[in-house]
Design a protein around this motif. Sequence first.
Motif, PDB file in Angstrom:
ATOM      1  N   SER A 151       7.172 -24.570 -10.394  1.00  0.00           N
ATOM      2  CA  SER A 151       7.517 -23.002 -10.345  1.00  0.00           C
ATOM      3  C   SER A 151       6.718 -22.350 -11.399  1.00  0.00           C
ATOM      4  N   GLY A 152       6.131 -21.070 -11.076  1.00  0.00           N
ATOM      5  CA  GLY A 152       5.590 -20.427 -11.937  1.00  0.00           C
ATOM      6  C   GLY A 152       5.246 -19.026 -11.580  1.00  0.00           C
ATOM      7  N   ASN A 153       4.541 -18.208 -12.497  1.00  0.00           N
ATOM      8  CA  ASN A 153       4.096 -16.909 -11.997  1.00  0.00           C
ATOM      9  C   ASN A 153       2.610 -16.788 -12.090  1.00  0.00           C
ATOM     10  N   ILE A 154       2.192 -15.890 -11.180  1.00  0.00           N
ATOM     11  CA  ILE A 154       0.783 -15.475 -11.096  1.00  0.00           C
ATOM     12  C   ILE A 154       0.594 -14.171 -11.318  1.00  0.00           C
ATOM     13  N   PRO A 155      -0.299 -13.823 -12.651  1.00  0.00           N
ATOM     14  CA  PRO A 155      -0.085 -12.533 -13.138  1.00  0.00           C
ATOM     15  C   PRO A 155      -1.212 -11.619 -12.179  1.00  0.00           C
ATOM     16  N   VAL A 156      -0.576 -10.434 -12.089  1.00  0.00           N
ATOM     17  CA  VAL A 156      -1.537  -9.314 -11.409  1.00  0.00           C
ATOM     18  C   VAL A 156      -1.765  -8.188 -12.226  1.00  0.00           C
ATOM     19  N   ALA A 157      -2.825  -7.820 -12.282  1.00  0.00           N
ATOM     20  CA  ALA A 157      -3.089  -6.538 -13.100  1.00  0.00           C
ATOM     21  C   ALA A 157      -2.751  -5.130 -12.506  1.00  0.00           C
ATOM     22  N   LEU A 158      -2.095  -4.337 -13.075  1.00  0.00           N
ATOM     23  CA  LEU A 158      -1.823  -3.212 -12.350  1.00  0.00           C
ATOM     24  C   LEU A 158      -2.620  -2.092 -12.335  1.00  0.00           C
ATOM     25  N   ALA A 159      -3.818  -2.095 -13.096  1.00  0.00           N
ATOM     26  CA  ALA A 159      -4.670  -1.083 -13.389  1.00  0.00           C
ATOM     27  C   ALA A 159      -5.464  -0.674 -12.098  1.00  0.00           C
ATOM     28  N   TRP A 160      -5.785  -1.880 -11.259  1.00  0.00           N
ATOM     29  CA  TRP A 160      -6.456  -1.522  -9.960  1.00  0.00           C
ATOM     30  C   TRP A 160      -5.439  -0.769  -8.890  1.00  0.00           C
ATOM     31  N   PRO A 219       0.930  -1.226   0.139  1.00  0.00           N
ATOM     32  CA  PRO A 219      -0.119   0.074   0.078  1.00  0.00           C
ATOM     33  C   PRO A 219       0.731   1.321   0.080  1.00  0.00           C
ATOM     34  N   HIS A 220       0.435   2.389  -0.618  1.00  0.00           N
ATOM     35  CA  HIS A 220       0.981   3.551  -0.697  1.00  0.00           C
ATOM     36  C   HIS A 220       2.360   3.500  -1.492  1.00  0.00           C
ATOM     37  N   HIS A 221       2.577   2.577  -2.341  1.00  0.00           N
ATOM     38  CA  HIS A 221       3.955   2.428  -2.911  1.00  0.00           C
ATOM     39  C   HIS A 221       3.405   2.694  -4.549  1.00  0.00           C
ATOM     40  N   GLU A 222       2.481   3.105  -4.848  1.00  0.00           N
ATOM     41  CA  GLU A 222       2.299   3.500  -6.271  1.00  0.00           C
ATOM     42  C   GLU A 222       3.267   4.348  -7.197  1.00  0.00           C
ATOM     43  N   HIS A 223       4.235   5.107  -6.357  1.00  0.00           N
ATOM     44  CA  HIS A 223       5.273   5.971  -6.774  1.00  0.00           C
ATOM     45  C   HIS A 223       6.279   5.108  -7.588  1.00  0.00           C
ATOM     46  N   ILE A 224       6.349   3.877  -7.164  1.00  0.00           N
ATOM     47  CA  ILE A 224       7.360   2.817  -7.967  1.00  0.00           C
ATOM     48  C   ILE A 224       6.806   1.935  -8.710  1.00  0.00           C
ATOM     49  N   LEU A 225       5.665   1.939  -9.211  1.00  0.00           N
ATOM     50  CA  LEU A 225       4.831   1.086 -10.257  1.00  0.00           C
ATOM     51  C   LEU A 225       5.620   1.337 -11.600  1.00  0.00           C
ATOM     52  N   PRO A 226       5.676  -0.028 -12.078  1.00  0.00           N
ATOM     53  CA  PRO A 226       6.318   0.123 -13.618  1.00  0.00           C
ATOM     54  C   PRO A 226       5.386   1.269 -14.311  1.00  0.00           C
ATOM     55  N   PRO A 227       6.192   2.020 -15.275  1.00  0.00           N
ATOM     56  CA  PRO A 227       5.407   2.967 -15.915  1.00  0.00           C
ATOM     57  C   PRO A 227       4.308   2.269 -16.993  1.00  0.00           C
ATOM     58  N   ARG A 228       3.532   3.116 -17.359  1.00  0.00           N
ATOM     59  CA  ARG A 228       2.333   2.432 -18.446  1.00  0.00           C
ATOM     60  C   ARG A 228       3.233   2.029 -19.574  1.00  0.00           C
ATOM     61  N   PRO A 229       2.664   0.950 -20.324  1.00  0.00           N
ATOM     62  CA  PRO A 229       3.312   0.729 -21.627  1.00  0.00           C
ATOM     63  C   PRO A 229       3.221   1.850 -22.942  1.00  0.00           C
ATOM     64  N   THR A 230       4.271   1.891 -23.480  1.00  0.00           N
ATOM     65  CA  THR A 230       4.278   2.725 -24.748  1.00  0.00           C
ATOM     66  C   THR A 230       4.228   1.886 -25.852  1.00  0.00           C
ATOM     67  N   LYS A 240       2.995  -9.996 -24.272  1.00  0.00           N
ATOM     68  CA  LYS A 240       1.677  -9.883 -23.969  1.00  0.00           C
ATOM     69  C   LYS A 240       1.331  -9.178 -22.523  1.00  0.00           C
ATOM     70  N   GLN A 241       2.262  -9.719 -21.580  1.00  0.00           N
ATOM     71  CA  GLN A 241       2.245  -9.050 -20.264  1.00  0.00           C
ATOM     72  C   GLN A 241       2.325  -7.364 -20.395  1.00  0.00           C
ATOM     73  N   LEU A 242       3.235  -7.098 -21.404  1.00  0.00           N
ATOM     74  CA  LEU A 242       3.458  -5.568 -21.330  1.00  0.00           C
ATOM     75  C   LEU A 242       1.994  -4.915 -21.853  1.00  0.00           C
ATOM     76  N   ARG A 243       1.322  -5.621 -22.833  1.00  0.00           N
ATOM     77  CA  ARG A 243       0.201  -5.034 -23.522  1.00  0.00           C
ATOM     78  C   ARG A 243      -1.015  -5.217 -22.448  1.00  0.00           C
ATOM     79  N   LYS A 244      -1.142  -5.952 -21.731  1.00  0.00           N
ATOM     80  CA  LYS A 244      -1.833  -6.248 -20.648  1.00  0.00           C
ATOM     81  C   LYS A 244      -1.819  -5.399 -19.305  1.00  0.00           C
ATOM     82  N   ASP A 245      -0.503  -4.689 -19.312  1.00  0.00           N
ATOM     83  CA  ASP A 245      -0.193  -4.015 -17.905  1.00  0.00           C
ATOM     84  C   ASP A 245      -0.196  -4.926 -16.908  1.00  0.00           C
ATOM     85  N   GLU A 246       0.515  -6.141 -17.033  1.00  0.00           N
ATOM     86  CA  GLU A 246       0.489  -6.922 -15.734  1.00  0.00           C
ATOM     87  C   GLU A 246       1.906  -7.088 -15.100  1.00  0.00           C
ATOM     88  N   THR A 247       1.821  -7.593 -14.042  1.00  0.00           N
ATOM     89  CA  THR A 247       3.295  -8.056 -13.278  1.00  0.00           C
ATOM     90  C   THR A 247       3.118  -9.224 -12.715  1.00  0.00           C
TER      91      THR A 247
END
Length: 405
Positions: free
Chosen positions: A383-392, A188-199, A227-234
């Motif tokens: 071992s794998g990854n769980i995608p999380v949308a950054l829009a929220w 929480p309160h760490h949106e300032h270090i979120l990855p920038p929006r994809p260009t 694909k993840q860059l276009r979906k804006d996911e981490t």
Amino acid sequence: MSSDDEGNNLDHENGNDLRAAICAQIHDQPSIPHPPTRSVRVSTLAKSPPWVKKFLHRLPLLLRVLLNPISYFHPVSIKSVTTAGSGKWMVHLMKTHFFQHYSTSDAEIRRLENRITTWLADANFAVELGEVRWTAHVPINTAFDIENNLKVGDFMAYRTLPGAVNLTQVIRLGGLDAAVVIPSYLLPHHEHILPPRPTEFQEMQMEQAIEDAEGAPATVKATTALKQLRKDETNIKISAHAHLPASFHQDLLNFVAATVKATKVIEMDRDFEEIKSLRELKRTGTNLSESETSSVMSADNTATTTGTMDSQATEKGAEAKGFKSFMRKVDQGMKEAGINMKDGMRKAGVNTVNAMANDRWIAKLVGKITKKLERAQGDVGYSGNIPVALAWYREKAEPYSKILP
């Protein structure tokens, strides 16, 4: 009473069996039958005063400084966790996502479905985790990720029938462990270090990286990243392992054998459906091309009859027309033969699966593997990854500036 039945009876001296039996009987009741008199809800913690939220937003470093010692000096330790549920839920999932419509068109799949669902629907299942320990580390420096480690000393799964005395232990493992890595900017309160929006420029760079990638692994990784860059996911990285040796009950092995056989039959039905659809598309496209060819040929013939051409050219055109007509008839005959043989080939394929992958052969193969697992040492995991949308997280960002980010 046989020896197998004696092994399935409830052992009142065994604490694990007793807890599993109790949980299997009260699974329809509330999750916490004896709630504590005092408790703090998570919703209460989330409803902080506005000035507290604003203060933590201006000083996210303070939040990390508080969480770092708390997570280090407060490991979670649970002696035992037991949960139970009905097999009817698993039956619903298998009918929706596994058997789908195939059981209505195939008697063999319908028989396997009845066999599998009978073993699940009429029973309650209890899962017990023993000696659970959970540790976490929240770093002060946001260059590092949040690391979580889970260790389970014992894993047991039981199957019991409602109103019956028998309690069957279907699975027992030597333990479990899992590691979960969460990016620090999801705090929480760490949106300032979120990855920038994809260009668009970043997408072009990723597309160029896919073209320049050498080898299939590099290409697949670059494609997934695009694909993840276009979906804006981490990603939240997770790694789970089951500790060997492991023991399995024979009823579970029979269930696995029936599931494996149903998988192969459904896979064959799916292949035949794809072949049929492709054949229909191809035939439709061929008919269109043939009509176009016939129209062109009729136009050529009309021009030939009205114009002045020598006899040799006319004979060559007639020969070409006769050869094309012959080839069309041969091609149409092969297609009709393929359509008529489709059902026979499908039945032959199902009979081949029944002959080569019968229940006894699959059970024998599974039994050999499980016997090796009962004596093996080591880990089996994923071992794998769980995608999380950054829009929220971007929508929850507050406009206030940071004092100590």
